[in-house]
Design a protein around this motif. Structure first.
Motif, PDB file in Angstrom:
ATOM      1  N   PRO A 149      -1.937   4.330  17.816  1.00  0.00           N
ATOM      2  CA  PRO A 149      -0.904   4.957  16.705  1.00  0.00           C
ATOM      3  C   PRO A 149      -2.160   5.789  15.967  1.00  0.00           C
ATOM      4  O   PRO A 149      -3.108   5.681  15.984  1.00  0.00           O
ATOM      5  N   LYS A 150      -1.436   6.544  14.978  1.00  0.00           N
ATOM      6  CA  LYS A 150      -1.962   7.384  14.084  1.00  0.00           C
ATOM      7  C   LYS A 150      -2.421   6.712  12.934  1.00  0.00           C
ATOM      8  O   LYS A 150      -3.602   7.123  12.276  1.00  0.00           O
ATOM      9  N   LEU A 151      -1.853   5.500  12.462  1.00  0.00           N
ATOM     10  CA  LEU A 151      -2.090   4.807  11.430  1.00  0.00           C
ATOM     11  C   LEU A 151      -1.629   3.504  11.269  1.00  0.00           C
ATOM     12  O   LEU A 151      -0.445   3.165  11.832  1.00  0.00           O
ATOM     13  N   ILE A 152      -2.489   2.632  10.930  1.00  0.00           N
ATOM     14  CA  ILE A 152      -2.058   1.262  10.822  1.00  0.00           C
ATOM     15  C   ILE A 152      -1.789   0.750   9.485  1.00  0.00           C
ATOM     16  O   ILE A 152      -2.791   1.051   8.695  1.00  0.00           O
ATOM     17  N   VAL A 153      -0.813   0.030   9.083  1.00  0.00           N
ATOM     18  CA  VAL A 153      -0.360  -0.772   7.834  1.00  0.00           C
ATOM     19  C   VAL A 153      -0.614  -2.115   8.181  1.00  0.00           C
ATOM     20  O   VAL A 153       0.400  -2.677   8.886  1.00  0.00           O
ATOM     21  N   THR A 154      -1.444  -2.683   7.580  1.00  0.00           N
ATOM     22  CA  THR A 154      -1.707  -4.222   7.651  1.00  0.00           C
ATOM     23  C   THR A 154      -1.049  -5.094   6.640  1.00  0.00           C
ATOM     24  O   THR A 154      -1.213  -4.557   5.429  1.00  0.00           O
ATOM     25  N   LEU A 155      -0.200  -5.834   6.720  1.00  0.00           N
ATOM     26  CA  LEU A 155       0.660  -6.812   5.988  1.00  0.00           C
ATOM     27  C   LEU A 155       0.263  -7.937   5.606  1.00  0.00           C
ATOM     28  O   LEU A 155       0.364  -8.971   6.335  1.00  0.00           O
ATOM     29  N   GLY A 156      -0.499  -8.083   4.526  1.00  0.00           N
ATOM     30  CA  GLY A 156      -1.113  -9.473   3.934  1.00  0.00           C
ATOM     31  C   GLY A 156      -2.662  -9.725   4.301  1.00  0.00           C
ATOM     32  O   GLY A 156      -3.131  -8.834   5.041  1.00  0.00           O
ATOM     33  N   LYS A 157      -3.053 -10.814   3.849  1.00  0.00           N
ATOM     34  CA  LYS A 157      -4.414 -11.188   3.849  1.00  0.00           C
ATOM     35  C   LYS A 157      -5.129 -11.110   5.197  1.00  0.00           C
ATOM     36  O   LYS A 157      -5.800 -10.890   5.842  1.00  0.00           O
ATOM     37  N   VAL A 158      -4.049 -12.009   5.999  1.00  0.00           N
ATOM     38  CA  VAL A 158      -4.814 -12.594   7.478  1.00  0.00           C
ATOM     39  C   VAL A 158      -4.841 -11.217   8.147  1.00  0.00           C
ATOM     40  O   VAL A 158      -5.807 -11.142   8.892  1.00  0.00           O
ATOM     41  N   ALA A 159      -3.703 -10.449   8.197  1.00  0.00           N
ATOM     42  CA  ALA A 159      -3.899  -9.178   9.110  1.00  0.00           C
ATOM     43  C   ALA A 159      -4.856  -8.276   8.729  1.00  0.00           C
ATOM     44  O   ALA A 159      -5.676  -7.735   9.548  1.00  0.00           O
TER      45      ALA A 159
END
Length: 226
Positions: A149-159
């Motif tokens: 991927p060109k960009l990662i979006v992490t959703l939440g504290k654990v990720a």
């Protein structure tokens, strides 16, 4: 890391790169997943018994979307609806995620891939334990390698903590562009949290706008080098 990607990170003020602290303690040998193609990886995850979560799950939840996506969204673990259907983010949190994607011109499956750090549901929707994260992390690493991927979006504290390799609150991570293995990364709140904490939806919207601007910057630099 490619020279062009390193240049992007330097221009965005992201050097030196934040990296996860290697494979978490207790993880399966990286070689188990490191050379797998999509079919092999999916089959391995479907039959995985590396941690105790396999004893209570209905099915694994591998991920869904465009396997060549520019955008990668990563949550923490499946919930009850995901466990039943085998697809990430299909309950109320999934509906909110779809609306979040729509708000910045994206939609599930169209240049977007969605997955979780842990591929089996923890009982009672508790947070995954360190050994459970460790067991699944090589699978997530391989997914990232295959998608590129060109960009990662992490959703939440654990990720966010898993990908960045350090303990931190979402409030301290959001509003900035980080990086995982040379890939720009933006941390924001998990949709399930936003369903409980409506006042933070405005902050999540700011994070999505930052993500969109970051992607536009990456794509403009790609175009300039062609």
């Amino acid at each position: 890391m490619t020279g062009r990607r390193e240049l992007y990170l330097q221009e965005m003020g992201l050097m030196p790169v934040w990296r996860a602290r290697g494979t978490p303690a207790g993880a399966a040998d990286r070689g188990d997943a490191g050379a797998m193609d999509w079919a092999e990886l999916k089959a391995t995850v479907a039959g995985c018994t590396s941690c105790d979560l396999h004893k209570s799950r209905t099915r694994t939840v591998f991920g869904v979307g465009d396997e060549n996506a520019d955008w990668l969204f990563i949550g923490e673990a499946p919930g009850a609806d995901e466990d039943a259907q085998g697809e990430p983010f299909v309950g109320q949190a999934g509906k909110l995620l779809d609306n979040m994607l729509k708000s910045i011109g994206l939609k599930r499956g169209d240049n977007v891939y969605i997955t979780n750090v842990v591929k089996s549901r923890p009982p009672n929707n508790r947070n995954p334990l360190p050994d459970e994260i460790a067991a699944c992390f090589p699978y997530l690493q391989r997914q990232i390698e295959l998608i590129q991927p060109k960009l990662i979006v992490t959703l939440g504290k654990v990720a966010s903590e898993t990908l960045l390799g350090r303990e931190a609150t979402i409030s301290s991570l959001r509003g900035k562009v980080h990086a995982y293995q040379g890939i720009p990364l933006i941390a924001t709140y998990h949709p399930a949290y936003l369903l409980r904490t409506l006042q933070d939806k405005a902050k999540a919207w700011e994070d999505l706008c930052l993500a969109k601007r970051t992607m536009q910057d990456i794509c403009s630099k790609d175009s300039a080098t062609l």
